[in-house]
Design an enzyme around this catalytic site. Structure first.
Site, mmCIF file in Angstrom:
data_model
loop_
_atom_site.group_PDB
_atom_site.id
_atom_site.type_symbol
_atom_site.label_atom_id
_atom_site.label_comp_id
_atom_site.label_asym_id
_atom_site.label_seq_id
_atom_site.Cartn_x
_atom_site.Cartn_y
_atom_site.Cartn_z
ATOM 1 N N ASP A 23 -21.656 -31.545 -37.350
ATOM 2 C CA ASP A 23 -20.823 -30.449 -37.837
ATOM 3 C C ASP A 23 -21.235 -29.088 -37.275
ATOM 4 O O ASP A 23 -20.485 -28.124 -37.413
ATOM 5 C CB ASP A 23 -20.890 -30.376 -39.363
ATOM 6 C CG ASP A 23 -20.341 -31.620 -40.028
ATOM 7 O OD1 ASP A 23 -19.347 -32.161 -39.510
ATOM 8 O OD2 ASP A 23 -20.906 -32.064 -41.036
ATOM 9 N N THR B 55 -24.104 12.810 -53.373
ATOM 10 C CA THR B 55 -23.397 12.531 -54.624
ATOM 11 C C THR B 55 -22.437 11.348 -54.505
ATOM 12 O O THR B 55 -22.070 10.744 -55.515
ATOM 13 C CB THR B 55 -22.597 13.774 -55.065
ATOM 14 O OG1 THR B 55 -21.581 14.054 -54.089
ATOM 15 C CG2 THR B 55 -23.512 14.967 -55.189
ATOM 16 N N GLU C 197 -12.445 18.461 -48.494
ATOM 17 C CA GLU C 197 -13.459 18.972 -47.576
ATOM 18 C C GLU C 197 -12.828 19.620 -46.347
ATOM 19 O O GLU C 197 -13.380 20.572 -45.784
ATOM 20 C CB GLU C 197 -14.400 17.843 -47.141
ATOM 21 C CG GLU C 197 -15.329 17.353 -48.243
ATOM 22 C CD GLU C 197 -16.158 16.153 -47.813
ATOM 23 O OE1 GLU C 197 -15.963 15.679 -46.675
ATOM 24 O OE2 GLU C 197 -16.987 15.677 -48.606
ATOM 25 N N ASP D 58 -22.250 -31.194 -43.363
ATOM 26 C CA ASP D 58 -23.676 -31.325 -43.656
ATOM 27 C C ASP D 58 -24.453 -32.014 -42.550
ATOM 28 O O ASP D 58 -25.670 -32.050 -42.584
ATOM 29 C CB ASP D 58 -23.888 -32.087 -44.971
ATOM 30 C CG ASP D 58 -23.191 -33.437 -44.975
ATOM 31 O OD1 ASP D 58 -22.650 -33.824 -43.921
ATOM 32 O OD2 ASP D 58 -23.177 -34.096 -46.019
ATOM 33 N N ASP E 2 -15.517 -31.708 -44.868
ATOM 34 C CA ASP E 2 -16.007 -33.044 -44.602
ATOM 35 C C ASP E 2 -15.815 -33.866 -45.871
ATOM 36 O O ASP E 2 -15.552 -33.331 -46.949
ATOM 37 C CB ASP E 2 -17.492 -32.979 -44.219
ATOM 38 C CG ASP E 2 -18.005 -34.290 -43.651
ATOM 39 O OD1 ASP E 2 -17.176 -35.140 -43.295
ATOM 40 O OD2 ASP E 2 -19.226 -34.454 -43.576
#
Length: 893
Positions: free
Chosen positions: A615, A710, A680, A611, A337
């Site tokens: 808007d 961890t 893993e 604002d 704006d």
């Protein structure tokens, strides 16, 4: 039907045409110059309902909560929790459930922001309205107004409903609907053809304000049928779409889930096929699933984004949705704006002209400015600030400078008459005593109105040309003229006697200046590859002048003077033009929505600033809605994603830079988390592929201790990592770029993960071989090798943690060398590493935790072996990045 005196043409769902001839409108509304009767108003209130903005039915909170609880990553966490309960680790299971609920609750709160935006619209309606009923003026609650009511509007009133003026005229502040800061004239009379409804000169709208004048108006729309109600409906209909990060995380979560389940099923069958017991195969499948599920990913992303939110709040930007931090980093278009965003929203004297063509300060300009300030009604409050019309405040402030002393109290002491601004005449005049028994009439107003009252011989043509030049520079132009009365003359009783035989003093140009920091912010936007468009309700000339002043439109600026008239095809053509920034002038709420939707359809990530109430729908629709914290309305703040507490456009650029940094850091800790999936998973693959000859090197509970214990703090610390060099000199990332890329997977699974897996398996096998183990030897409870097996699995667990340390150091940079950002610059990461090492030591050496997690104390030689893992992991990745930089530099040269 006889009791319904509303008339056959009046229904709650039909709004009369306010632009039809006034007699026809009155006949359709069944009203007249004396207004409605009280009984008729009560009947209509029962038909139309109260004059207030209502919101639609709120969705079921249970349904919204359920939607959050079945997010793909949430489902993976549910699976991890279930496995924890299966493993009889209720504490970890309940901890995972708590993480799921916290994330779901936070997301649920964010989803309800738009509904509050609609509720705050009610604050714009006045509590009371002056209305003519039963033939006499009276005050009634504004919520009791109905179509057909005749309302009285005076200076300072807030307009209670959409209405058409029937007599008189006012100046109205429509900025909350149009975004234009300058008050506009609204007069009783015929309408104009083919102009937007907000520009009709005889209509006023609910929630706006009358700044000057007096008028009567007939109400034609109340409640949800007003412009205010229409904006509320737009806000409710525009649903927020998931952010790019949310979409990508969901996609990755489904991919991980599919891979984990598929691998678990395949290796379950494979384990049984090679002769493993069903219980071992099932444990292997469960462990594989747990190893593939990054339990810490969702909470770590949430925590990292929350840290970004806190950092931005200290910089002046309040983020209301966590995922918006990442979206900011991918933003490539800002639709801003003008009023209050690029400008100060404060009128200032910016230029003037006198008949002698003087454009510099001097005696004639001082006389011009002083006379203009005398023809005002501003007052000085007890705190010293001026109060009144913004235009008049600008004139008074200009006259209050040392060269032209001015005091409102002194002005009023010398005032003998005041003819307030008349929107129909577009003039205001005062009679001031100048001393020695003489009086002077001072007139100010629109140039065309003042110039028509000048005496012969005045430079009318030159003044018109000067007025056009000032207006083309984006200024609001006023003409000031005087009439010296003879000595001893009485003040004129009527304005027609005062406003005649005028002598022109000159023209003043008023300007809402840009904020001083905006030009540098726009320049940073261009350096970062962002496009900046202006979408405003103001005029094209004014907006274009501001755009050029702050650097918008480099290298090419396109001005759309009437953006409401642009259809979708033309809009698409405009937005596809490269190196062109656009001013969309005279925009409506629908226009802003059209621009936001068009940009989204072109694959752009849109930040929309604003604002005003007007808007709100576009702020809600854009990827990032940015509202002003000081000058913005409550509606805009509630509908937005980000609120600038300092109303500083430059803060948007700072937020974008922070968003890019957060996005990079999210990718860094995803690399960190994913790198541990390989070490893993590999132990379970070795177990399965060996047919059980190699015992399981890791337990399910130890995997959970890694993923939820961890891993979390170092991952969160990577979310606080400083930006790599050149962050804001690169273009925005493509929307198609996922948060997880092929290069990331190659680096995490293929490089860091493979190195880590090789190291931890070496540690596991070293401990077993040192104890005399041979493939196929039993290691279960009661066997001679069981203690060595517990030590070996502990070495695997501790080895993965040690590799985590090396991975965390390596993941701090994507391309640059570690020395470019400094080894000790992330103190939180160092603290996180210290915590995970202390946590690991507790699990390895504390007897109660040894029993719970199946660990055993590690001898010194194994500790020294594992201590070498961090530099090995980081060093190999540093060599890889160095090689890639060499290849890139060679290709560039």
């Amino acid at each position: 039907m006889a009791d319904r005196a509303v008339g056959p043409d009046l229904t709650p769902d039909v709004t009369p045409d306010p632009l039809e001839p006034l007699p026809l409108l009155r006949r359709e509304l069944h009203t007249g110059p004396l207004g409605l009767s009280s009984r008729e108003a009560e009947r209509r209130l029962a038909v139309y309902g109260p004059n207030e903005v209502r919101r639609t039915t709120r969705p079921s909170i249970l349904r919204e909560l359920l939607r959050q609880l079945v997010h793909p990553l949430a489902l993976l966490l549910w699976a991890a929790a279930a496995l924890a309960f299966i493993a009889a680790i209720e504490v970890l299971g309940w901890a995972i459930v708590a993480i799921i609920l916290v994330n779901a609750g936070f997301a649920l709160v964010q989803e309800r922001q738009a509904e509050r935006a609609v509720e705050t619209l009610a604050h714009y309606l006045p509590a009371q309205a002056q209305v003519i009923r039963d033939g006499r003026p009276q005050h009634v609650p504004a919520r009791d107004l109905v179509p057909g009511d005749l309302v009285v509007l005076e200076e300072g009133d807030r307009i209670p409903a959409d209405a058409r003026l029937t007599e008189g005229g006012i100046e109205a502040d429509l900025s909350m609907l149009t975004g234009e800061s300058t008050p506009v004239e609204r007069l009783a009379g015929p309408g104009l053809q083919a102009v937007p409804v907000l520009q009709e000169p005889n209509l006023v709208f609910s929630g706006t304000s009358a700044t000057e004048g007096q008028a009567q108006a007939i109400v034609f729309a109340t409640g949800d049928h007003t412009e205010l109600g229409r904006i509320a409906a737009l806000s409710q209909r525009t649903r927020r779409e998931p952010s790019p990060l949310e979409k990508q995380v969901k996609k990755v979560a489904w991919l991980i889930a599919a891979v984990a389940v598929a691998m678990g099923a395949v290796f379950l069958v494979a384990g049984v096929a090679v002769g493993l017991p069903v219980t071992d195969s099932l444990m292997f499948a469960i462990g594989l699933l747990v190893a593939n599920v990054p339990e810490g990913l969702l909470p770590t992303i949430t925590l990292a984004l929350a840290v970004g939110v806190r950092v931005l709040a200290r910089q002046g930007a309040v983020i209301k949705r966590l995922s918006a931090v990442e979206t900011l980093g991918s933003t490539n278009v800002i639709c801003t704006d003008k009023t209050g965003t690029l400008t100060r929203n404060e009128m200032r004297l910016h230029g003037f002209w006198t008949p002698e063509n003087l454009m510099e300060a001097g005696p004639r300009s001082a006389e011009l400015i002083r006379a203009a300030a005398e023809c005002t009604t501003v007052i000085r409050e007890t705190d010293g600030r001026l109060h009144g019309d913004p235009t008049e405040i600008a004139l008074a402030e200009a006259a209050a400078e040392p060269a032209v002393p001015f005091d409102p109290a002194d002005r009023d002491a010398h005032r003998r008459a005041c003819f307030r601004f008349d929107p129909r005449l577009r003039l205001m005049s005062v009679v001031q005593a100048t001393g020695h028994g003489r009086l002077r009439v001072v007139v100010k107003g629109a140039p065309e109105a003042v110039l028509s009252l000048l005496t012969g011989g005045e430079p009318v043509r030159e003044a018109r040309d000067a007025a056009e030049a000032l207006a083309s520079a984006g200024m609001r132009v006023l003409a000031v003229a005087v009439h010296e009365l003879p000595t001893g003359a009485e003040p004129p009783a009527r304005r027609q006697q005062a406003e005649r035989e005028l002598h022109l003093l000159g023209l003043v140009g008023l300007y809402d200046p840009p904020r001083p920091e905006v030009a540098a912010a726009v320049r940073r936007c261009h350096e970062a590859g962002l496009t900046v468009h202006i979408v405003t309700g103001d005029s094209g000339a004014t907006a274009a002048s501001i755009a050029r002043a702050v650097g918008i439109g480099v290298p090419k600026l396109r001005v759309i003077a009437q953006s409401e008239a642009v259809d979708d095809h033309h809009l698409d053509h405009l937005l596809r033009q490269a190196d062109t920034e656009i001013v969309f002038a005279r925009s409506s709420p629908e226009t802003k929505l059209k621009v936001a939707d068009a940009l989204r359809s072109h694959g752009q990530i849109v930040a929309m600033t604003g604002d005003g109430v007007n808007d709100a729908p576009a702020l809600h629709r854009a990827h990032i809605g940015v509202a002003m914290g000081r000058s913005g309305t409550d509606v805009a703040r509630e509908a937005s994603t980000m609120v600038l507490t300092d109303d500083n456009f430059a803060t948007i650029v700072t937020a974008i830079e922070s968003g890019r940094r957060v996005y990079d850091n999210v990718r860094k800790f995803i690399v960190y988390i994913f790198a541990h999936l390989t070490p893993e998973v590999v132990p379970f693959l070795v177990f399965a592929l060996s047919g059980g000859a190699v015992p399981l090197p890791l337990t399910v509970l130890q995997i959970l201790a890694i993923d939820l214990g961890t891993e979390t703090l170092p991952a969160l610390a990577l979310g606080r990592e400083r930006a790599e060099p050149g962050l804001m000199n690169r273009p925005p990332r493509p929307r198609s770029q996922g948060v997880i890329s092929k290069d990331m997977l190659v680096r995490s699974w293929g490089w860091l993960g493979t190195v880590s897996a090789a190291l931890v398996m070496a540690a596991f096998l070293y401990v077993l071989w040192r104890a005399g183990w041979q493939p196929g030897d039993p290691t279960g409870p009661g066997t001679p090798l069981h203690d060595a097996y517990l030590t070996a699995t502990t070495a695997t667990f501790a080895g993965i943690v040690a590799c985590q340390v090396g991975t965390a150091i390596a993941a701090r940079t994507d391309h640059a060398a570690l020395r470019d950002i400094g080894f000790f610059t992330n103190s939180l990461l160092l603290a996180g590493i210290a915590f995970e090492l202390a946590f690991t030591a507790a699990l390895v050496y504390a007897p109660p935790l040894q029993h719970l997690f199946g660990t055993a104390a590690l001898p010194l030689d194994v500790v020294l072996l594992i201590a070498a893992f961090p530099p090995l992991v980081w060093g190999t990745d540093e060599i890889r990045r160095w090689s890639r930089r060499r290849l890139r530099d060679a290709a560039a040269s």
